[in-house]
Every structure is written in C-alpha cells, then in structure tokens.
Write an enzyme that holds these catalytic residues in place. Structure first.
Site, PDB file in Angstrom:
ATOM      1  N   HIS A  58      36.866  45.399  39.289  1.00  0.00           N
ATOM      2  CA  HIS A  58      37.464  46.504  40.039  1.00  0.00           C
ATOM      3  C   HIS A  58      38.824  46.873  39.455  1.00  0.00           C
ATOM      4  O   HIS A  58      39.415  46.152  38.639  1.00  0.00           O
ATOM      5  CB  HIS A  58      37.613  46.136  41.514  1.00  0.00           C
ATOM      6  CG  HIS A  58      38.521  44.961  41.768  1.00  0.00           C
ATOM      7  ND1 HIS A  58      39.884  45.074  41.930  1.00  0.00           N
ATOM      8  CD2 HIS A  58      38.243  43.640  41.895  1.00  0.00           C
ATOM      9  CE1 HIS A  58      40.417  43.896  42.141  1.00  0.00           C
ATOM     10  NE2 HIS A  58      39.429  43.002  42.122  1.00  0.00           N
ATOM     11  N   CYS A  83      37.498  37.559  41.327  1.00  0.00           N
ATOM     12  CA  CYS A  83      37.017  38.817  40.772  1.00  0.00           C
ATOM     13  C   CYS A  83      37.798  39.169  39.513  1.00  0.00           C
ATOM     14  O   CYS A  83      38.824  38.571  39.205  1.00  0.00           O
ATOM     15  CB  CYS A  83      37.139  39.934  41.805  1.00  0.00           C
ATOM     16  SG  CYS A  83      35.843  39.899  43.057  1.00  0.00           S
TER      17      CYS A  83
END
Length: 789
Positions: free
Chosen positions: A614, A633
């Site tokens: 992201h 992440c």
C-alpha cells in the site's frame, strides 16, 4: 420228409440279399458322413481307389482294440475326459467291422466318433465317392495346425475356437485311424503330427523374458528385494511403490548396470550425485554404491536399489529443498511442489544425458544460476584466478569537509586487487583508495558482521581472504536453498510471464515481464521480530483506490485497546471508528482520505497473514538505507506508477497512466480488478547478483540465515514430509466489559452493532473466511501517531 435244402438255400439267399443291402446302405451312409470333397479332381482321385467287399467277419473281441498311443495326454484329467469317447467308439466299431469285412489293425476306439462328427448327405448313386471318402491324405494332416482337429479327410476344421484342449487332442489323434485298410498306411504318418501340434494348446508355454541372460540373476534378486517389506533403500512408501512399478515393467532388469558394468545412465546419475556441492547440496546425503566391488547378483541388485534411492533423494531435495520452510519460521508459506518418483524414474532413465536430466530438478531461475556461478568462484572454482589481498597498512578514505578540507585518498598497490575482489568495474587499474572503494569495503564489512567503517584494516583483509567454507559461501548456500521453495513458474504465462518480486533485506520491489525488469521501486518492510514481513507467493487480483483501513485484530487487541485504557478518546483524535460486532468482538477502521494509514492505494493479494502492499503518508522513510518499520505490510514509494504498470500489463489497451490513477483520488473506494491475476513473490535474499553481475550481500535482519545454517549443518531438515508447520501465535481478546468508560462506540447508545462483512472481507473483498490472524500481523499507522503496517 420234406427237402429243406432248397428252402435253406433260398432262405440264405434272402438273408444274404437283405444283409448285403443293409450293409451297403449302412456303409454308404457311414462313409458318406465323412465326405466333404466335391471338386472334380478330388472325386476322380477317390474313384481310382477300390472299395473292399463285405465279408462275414466274426464280432470283434477285446484283443482287437489297441490303446491309443498317438495322442500325448498332458495330465490325468485330460485322459479321464476321453473315456466316454472311447466307450462310445467301441460300440460303433462293431458295426464298422461288420460292414467293411476287414479289420483295421490300427483302429482307435474313437474311430466312429471321428466318422460321426460331421454328417454329410451323399447321393446313393455315387458309390465311388462314398466308398473312398474316408481316405486321409498325409500331406493334409501333417500341415494342419494344432488347433485344427477334425476327421482326417476334412480339409478345414472348426475346433480352433474351442478353448478346451483335451477333446480336440483325442479327436485329432484318432481321426486318421478311422480310414479303411487300404488307407491305413497313411495313419502312422498323419496321426503323430497333429497330436504333437496340439500339445501347446493344452499347456501354454511361458512367455520369454526380455532380460538378457547375463542380467537374469540380478533381475531375480531385484524382484525378491522389491517384494520385501524390510527394504531400506527408499525412505518413503510412494518411492518404494514407484520403484516396484518401474522395475516390474522391465521384468526387473537393472537399469544402472548391464552384464555387471555401469551403463551410461548409471554413470550420469553417479556424476550428478558426486557433484551435488555445486548446487549447494551435500554429496554425503546421496551415497554412491561401489559398483566395482559388486561382483555377485546379490551385490549388484543391492547397489542398483541404493543408487535409485540416492537418485530420488537428490531429485526431491534439489526441487523442494533440504529443509521445509515451516522449520525456519511460522511466517513462511509457499506452494508445495514435491516430485513424482515415477516421473523421476522415467525422466532420468530415458534421457540421453541422465546427469542433465537429474540437474533439471534444481531451480532454473536466472538468479539461482547466477548464485551457483558465484558459489563456484567463492570456492576458487571459477574461471579466473583466486584473488587474495596482501597484508599491509590500513587504508581509509576521508570525505571532504566543505572548502576548507579536501577529501583524503590513499594510494596502495593492493587497490586493483581489492577492486577485483569487490567487483568494482570502475577504474579497475587505479591504485587510489577513493570513495567508491571505501563504500564497497563498508558494504562488505556489513555483510560479515564487521563494523562498517569503510577502513581496510587487518580484520577486513582476513575476512576477504577467508577460507573456502566461509560466511559468504554459507550465505550463498542458504539463499540457493530458499530459491528451491519458490514456484518454478514465477509469473502468469498469458501476460508474458509477468510477476512481482519483493526482496525484504534489499527493501526493493521489481515488476518482471518476459524475463526482464519492467519497473522497480523502494519499499518499507516489517520490523524484525513479531512484525516481520512474511515470505509467500500469492496472486494480486485487484487494487483499491481510496481504501478504508480496517485495523487488523492483532493491532486492535495488542495495541489499541491497551491505549484506550490510558486515553478513552485516542481513537477519536486519530480519526478512527470503533464498532462492536454481535459476537462481542471489536472492529476499528479509518475512512478513506489523504491522511489514511494506507495512503491512496492498496494492492490486494489475499493471504493467511493478512498483509498487502500500500501507499503511505510517511514518505520520509524511503530515504533511509534500512527500511524495516512496518507491522508486516509493505509500503510502496511510488504507488501511482506501480498501479499503472500492473494495469497496463493486464489491460494493455486501457492505457493507464500515473496521472489517470491520481485523478481517481477522493473519498470513495474504487476497485480496479485485473483480468489476469499477477503473482506476487515475497522473498528473502541476503545474497544475490545484481544487474552488473556483482555478488551483493544484505544484512540478515530477521535471522533467517542463521536458523537455516543450523538446520543444514545438523541435518535436521531431512524428513520434509514429516514436518508440521508451526502454529500461528494467537492474541487474547479482552472481554467487552474491559472497555473503559468514555470510549465512543459506533451505534445507538453504544449498543451492539453488526458491522456487516467479516474482517477478511473488509480487507480483501468477498473472498471467504480467513484463518485466525497471527499476533504480529496487522497494519496501522497513527495519524501523526497512528500505527500502521
């Protein structure tokens, strides 16, 4: 007295007339039953043979019957089967002898059965044909196949379709004996031939073996060994079964030897096993039997199966690794790709080059082959000479300090060798210890756990000249091992084998297509320890513009709820919304926007670890050399460019640009689905070869190398199939009553609120239920203090 002599003679004449008529008709009918000749040539031959006249012959006695010695009955059962036929023939023979007025010395008990076997209508007006119809032609009988069993004068038979052998054998043997006396001479010649030919039909011969005579003893021993349940040549049941199937299909003939000598297949397999170290494997794991000392069938068979077992062990470990990834860490998940033992047997033994076929089970990726080449160079087995750095004074570089102090560079004759050793292609003959050399020395020092000072001191020189089994070799070997875990096909074939590969220790993401790099960017990965980024292979199905951040349960229960105990208003100040589900669990989310913890774009590849790639508002982290700051992440530096590259691969006619992506920024989620999902491979490469051909080393931030080296050196990763993946850690959920007073819970009066989709669906869309999330997974960023992955 009445003279009865005339009457007697008259009566005798009547009796003789009746008897002659009866016998003539009976003989004509009996002989006619065997008649099947109808061509003019055959009838002419029959007419030339005289028929014996009837005579008064006394009834036959038991001494007139002879035992049938022309039919060799294979067993008692078949002999028993012929008894009813003999008895019936005996009764028929009484009539036969009266009718012919001759005693055929070789007549068999089944004569009349042969005659009665096939009735044929014959015209009474053709006695010559009828009288001679019982002739048996020697040539016809001798050339009749074993299955053709009929009366001797029949040119064709129907018994070939009858599976029982006993009855045809009896009929064939006795048929020639049914001929009258003039034809008896042909019976001894005709009868033995069909009887002998019929024997194979009663007892089929054993199929001939395809095994050469010199290898038959070894084959017999292989059959015995493979049938044994105590065989230890194969560690796994499926491999034993595959070996049994392979060798039985070739009548258990050995494949690695012939006549006691090694075949080309055997030589090729042995050569590959002995050279296993070239691929970072341990040759001691694949023992090679001493075929030169194997001189007996037992020893050759034992050596054959031991080499087959080593061949399968090599293929399995070359393809899947010497250890299972679950032994290293709980945050690794790659698709399994075990070997098929039957396919290994077929592939290797049928190949022209068995060594090359066995080598094919090693990874064929370009980066793996480059590491293999560098491993040979580190061991002094490369094409060029081994470079050693001579001892000498410490060399250092001092950078310039403004205009007052210029950079300090030292000159030394060892610098050219140092440039070669470190892979510096710039000014290879220069003796100046400049900034380029100092940076290369600094990077090398970091890779071997030395202080990265950039100074060439004695410890650095010693590390550069380390022995063959040094830290660099170990690092290359464990990285080659990790390549075995990855799929052999990294990309999607229908879009030019495109894929994404992210190297955690290098903090770099690359998009590959048609074997070349299409695009690359920097990334931020998970912190060491509980928040380490997992290693996995999944497929990216779509991207989300303006994503909602659904806080992972691990962050909710391990970080946010404890924070609420200290400050019940912290979530409101961070722009986060808290909801309580019907089952009592807590859900926290952050709506789309510029300050969202995920930034403007999320790249979705659903996985059990609940991680993804992201955007991020914290752009400053990309300037750091080491970028392990997230909760697991992966944050991407240039997400708009990344999105356009992926979309143009999957939809080349859509012409996406970074500007078009940015034009979608807003407050509502927008999903852009890929027609073809793109594989995402998250790897851990602490050693790799860069685009310039230089061997690069990176810091082992998660300690994966050390764990793997311990497993390899202690041989604890041998039985891969018995390894059970570590259980994922769980988090504790405090009871709902533990929420402090003042916490703003979405819903009327803080009542229960069904938040709709479960967390996995919120995170990745409606793809189904996830596995329980681990503690370290999660992603959060604080808006000015929001934690994010």
């Amino acid at each position: 007295m009445r003279d009865c002599s005339n009457n007697r003679r008259g009566f005798d004449r009547v009796l003789m007339t009746v008897a002659a008529t009866f016998l003539t008709v009976s003989a004509t009918s009996a002989f006619a039953q065997d008649t099947s000749r109808s061509s003019p040539a055959e009838l002419a031959i029959d007419a030339a043979i005289p028929r014996p006249e009837p005579a008064n012959v006394p009834p036959p006695t038991a001494s007139d019957f002879k035992t049938d010695t022309t039919a060799a009955l294979p067993d008692a059962a078949k002999a028993t089967d012929t008894q009813p036929t003999d008895a019936k023939a005996a009764d028929a023979k009484v009539t036969d002898t009266k009718a012919t007025d001759t005693k055929a010395p070789d007549a068999k008990p089944t004569d009349t059965k042969a005659v009665d076997a096939k009735p044929v209508d014959v015209k009474p007006a053709e006695p010559s044909a009828t009288a001679t119809s019982t002739e048996s032609k020697p040539a016809d009988v001798a050339t009749t196949p074993a299955t053709d069993s009929k009366p001797a004068d029949a040119p064709k038979t129907d018994t070939a379709v009858a599976p029982p052998a006993a009855a045809p054998a009896t009929e064939t043997a006795t048929a020639p004996a049914a001929t009258p006396a003039p034809a008896t001479a042909t019976a001894p010649t005709a009868a033995p031939t069909p009887a002998t030919a019929a024997a194979p039909a009663t007892e089929p011969a054993k199929a001939a073996s395809n095994v050469p005579a010199e290898d038959q003893p070894v084959a017999d021993k292989l059959r015995e060994l493979l049938a044994s349940k105590t065989l230890r040549s194969f560690d796994r049941k499926n491999e034993h079964a595959a070996a049994e199937k392979f060798y039985s299909a070739r009548d258990y003939a050995p494949v690695f030897t012939q006549a006691g000598k090694l075949t080309e297949t055997g030589k090729g397999v042995i050569a590959r096993l002995k050279n296993a170290a070239a691929d970072g494997l341990n040759p001691e794991d694949y023992p090679v039997p001493d075929f030169a000392a194997a001189t007996s069938p037992d020893a050759l068979a034992d050596a054959e199966l031991k080499l087959a077992g080593s061949m399968l062990d090599y293929a399995r470990q070359a393809q899947s690794g010497r250890m299972h990834w679950s032994q290293v860490s709980a945050d690794i998940l790659y698709p399994e790709h075990p070997i098929d033992p039957a396919e290994v047997f077929s592939n290797v033994t049928s190949a022209k080059d068995a060594s090359a076929a066995l080598d094919g089970y090693n990874p064929q990726h370009k980066l793996y082959k480059e590491l293999k080449k560098k491993l040979a160079e580190l061991r002094g087995e490369g094409d060029g000479p081994v470079v050693r750095i001579a001892e000498g004074p410490a060399l250092r570089y001092v950078a310039a300090r403004g205009k007052k102090q210029a950079a300090e560079e030292m000159d030394d004759p060892r610098v050219p060798d140092l440039r070669t050793k470190l892979g510096i292609s710039e000014n290879p003959e220069s003796t100046t210890y400049d900034a380029t050399v100092a940076r290369a020395v600094q990077k090398f020092q970091s890779s071997v756990d030395l202080k990265p000072s950039g100074v060439l001191d004695d410890r650095t020189v010693k590390a550069l000249n380390s022995p063959k089994r040094d830290r660099q070799i170990d690092t290359v070997i464990v990285n080659m091992e990790r390549w075995r875990w990855l799929p052999r096909q990294l990309g999607a074939a229908n879009v030019g084998n495109a894929y994404v590969i992210l190297n955690i220790p290098d903090y770099t993401l690359k998009v590959m297509q048609n074997g070349a790099q299409v695009w690359s960017t920097r990334v931020v990965t998970g912190k060491p320890g509980q928040h380490a980024t997992p290693l996995l292979t999944e497929t990216m199905k779509y991207i989300t513009v303006n994503p909602t951040w659904n806080v992972p349960p691990s962050i909710i229960y391990n970080e946010y709820l404890p924070a609420l105990q200290q400050d019940p208003t912290v979530l409101d100040r961070m722009g986060l919304k808290l909801e309580r589900n019907r089952d009592g669990t807590i859900h926290i989310s952050q709506p789309p926007g510029e300050a969202n913890a995920l930034g403007r774009i999320r790249f979705n590849f659903p996985n059990k670890f609940l991680v993804y790639q992201h955007d991020t508002p914290d752009k400053y982290l990309f300037a750091k050399q080491e970028r392990a700051y997230s909760h697991g992440c992966m944050r991407v530096q240039n997400p708009d460019q990344y999105a356009s590259v992926l979309l143009n691969i999957t939809e080349p006619n859509a012409h996406y640009t970074p500007e078009r992506i940015r034009s979608m920024y807003g407050s509502s989620e927008v999903d852009l689905k890929f027609p073809t999902p793109i594989p995402v491979n998250i790897t851990y490469q602490t050693a790799f070869v860069d685009d310039a051909g230089k061997l690069e080393f990176r810091k082992d931030i998660y300690g994966r190398d050390a764990t793997m080296l311990s497993l390899l050196k202690n041989n604890r990763g041998k039985d891969l199939e018995t390894v059970v993946a570590h259980a994922q850690p769980s988090y504790s959920r405090p009871p709902s009553s533990s929420l402090p007073a003042g916490v703003n819970v979405a819903g009327a009066n803080g009542g229960w609120n069904n938040s709709g989709p479960n967390f996995f669906e919120r995170l990745f869309g409606g793809f189904g239920q996830p596995e329980p999330p681990p503690v370290r997974r999660g992603q959060a960023q604080q808006q000015r203090r929001v934690y994010t992955r």
